[in-house]
Design an enzyme around this catalytic site. Sequence first.
Site, PDB file in Angstrom:
ATOM      1  N   LYS A  85       3.825  28.801  20.409  1.00 53.28           N
ATOM      2  CA  LYS A  85       2.388  28.670  20.349  1.00 53.28           C
ATOM      3  C   LYS A  85       1.751  29.870  19.647  1.00 53.28           C
ATOM      4  O   LYS A  85       0.733  29.758  18.994  1.00 53.28           O
ATOM      5  CB  LYS A  85       1.831  28.540  21.777  1.00 53.28           C
ATOM      6  CG  LYS A  85       0.326  28.324  21.839  1.00 53.28           C
ATOM      7  CD  LYS A  85      -0.109  27.106  21.022  1.00 53.28           C
ATOM      8  CE  LYS A  85      -1.635  27.035  20.906  1.00 53.28           C
ATOM      9  NZ  LYS A  85      -2.045  26.023  19.946  1.00 53.28           N
ATOM     10  N   ARG A  86       2.397  30.999  19.775  1.00 53.22           N
ATOM     11  CA  ARG A  86       1.839  32.194  19.161  1.00 53.22           C
ATOM     12  C   ARG A  86       1.729  32.025  17.644  1.00 53.22           C
ATOM     13  O   ARG A  86       0.951  32.682  16.996  1.00 53.22           O
ATOM     14  CB  ARG A  86       2.729  33.409  19.462  1.00 53.22           C
ATOM     15  CG  ARG A  86       2.941  33.662  20.927  1.00 53.22           C
ATOM     16  CD  ARG A  86       2.272  34.933  21.412  1.00 53.22           C
ATOM     17  NE  ARG A  86       2.860  36.148  20.859  1.00 53.22           N
ATOM     18  CZ  ARG A  86       4.009  36.672  21.247  1.00 53.22           C
ATOM     19  NH1 ARG A  86       4.738  36.037  22.151  1.00 53.22           N
ATOM     20  NH2 ARG A  86       4.427  37.792  20.750  1.00 53.22           N
TER      21      ARG A  86
END
Length: 483
Positions: free
Chosen positions: A254-255
């Site tokens: 997700k980063r």
Amino acid sequence: MTQVRTRFAPSPTGFMHLGGVRTALYNYLFAKKMGGKFILRIEDTDQERFVEGATEVIYDTLKACGMNWDEGPDVGGDYGPYVQSERKSLYLPYAQELVKKGAAYYCFCTKEELDERRSAAEARGEVFKYDKHCLRLSQEEIQRKLDAGVPYVIRLNCPTEGESSYDDVVFGHIAFPNSDLDDMVLIKQDGMPTYNFANVIDDHLMGITHVMRGMEYLSSTPKYNLLYNAFGWEIPQYIHLTTVMRDAQHKLSKRDGDAYYSDFISKGYLTEALINYLALVGWNPGTDQEFFTMDELIDAFDIHRLNNSPGIFDVTKLDWMNSQYVARMDADKYLEMAKPWFDRELAGKNIDYRRLAELMQSRTDIFSRIPEKIRFLAELPDYDTAIFFNKKQKSDESVAREVLPLLLPVLEGIGEWTEQNIHDTVMVAIPTWGKKNGQVLWPMRIAISGQESTPGGAFEIAYLLGREETLRRIGVALEKLGR
RNA sequence: GCCUCCAUUGUCUAGAGGCCUAGGACGCCGCCCUCUCAAGGCGGAAACAUGGGUUCGAAUCCCAUUGGGGGUGCCA
């Protein structure tokens, strides 16, 4: 031969990660291919990480992808409940059985002191491993602490010598020295089982025959086998899956922006394309076929063709695949899906969406890129008249100055403003002016669109714009050109 | 650090000792089509990480090196 039973066992911690979707997919495909069952189990033993609504996200994603589970929390089944927190009371007795057998033991060391020792070991550059301190406690002492209500965990008693090995379907024979095995916690202080323990108990109780999961479990698998053996249970087939990477050294997370299924859907990717693409990162059918429906995937799937090296998720190729799915879409379906994106720029404008859809379908890779491509229809962009120059079309500003005024009365004189009429009328007029098609059509398209490249040519755009706007834009062009 | 896994073009991959002067796909480049851009058609550049073995023969087997991933939690 026993029926194949696979399971997807996510933790409800947020959204559905694409890597998770792929894991679920392979589990689903294999089960269906083998005529077996695909089971959904929610692993929520970590109450601190529980996220409200996350289970629904899992359901919705799996359903949207067409992966229907045969057994699970909502649909039930003979091995329920399928949510680990609802099975809580079931794990402790199994752990106690292990204690009785000498395969596990009570440990009263506190988390704090362990953490301290762990960081001290790290500071010394050593690996921390539990020293089996509590294994040496006498029976009486253990009972006394238990009676006194001293908090405890239950640990697995791992061998310290020799080697543990197993055979993985994708990685082959894997061996680990037992001296590295840490006595993992089975039952936490709060009475909940750890993932490591609940996972094994549930897989066995639910009759899972093939465990397909991420390769981060590769090195803890020997410990799971210790558990199976201590109970005298049959060890399932292991199929460890490689990680889906963002690039060579980072996994898709997700980063990095967008690793969630929902991110891709809101960007205008089609589920079918996403699934099709995902299936091919880490697996191949052994043929040149690369477009697959779910049924075709089921038919072609083979765990022996799973790859053992990590694959990078290539958005560019996904975009291409998505564009192929878009191109093959039914025209009505495309219009339906594109409409909200058209509306972003053109709501309230009187534009023929059906015709626009025909023009845009082959030019759509992902839906979210539609607005930027059609913005010029809503508002004439500010442009530099230098773009009237086009060597190949033999057009430039002076040609535009000459031809555009000629066009005005011709366009005004067209009866019904249809694309066909615009085309026929202008095409008849061009030779009478002694011009090449490009010398008229290039300037015309530039004038009414304000940009060098457009979805469709001069006739299509003039039609979409309507007579009034077309004429107005030509007027603007003439002003810009100083006439 | 220790344990472990992996290693074919930029990317996804085919390849399980001779079929490989390494195949397919995306992307890239060029050409065709064409009023632009797409789409479509045709063509091109582009890879076996390195070093040792084994073998008549190695992308394929073995070892080392290098590079990268994973594990090393009372997270999953």
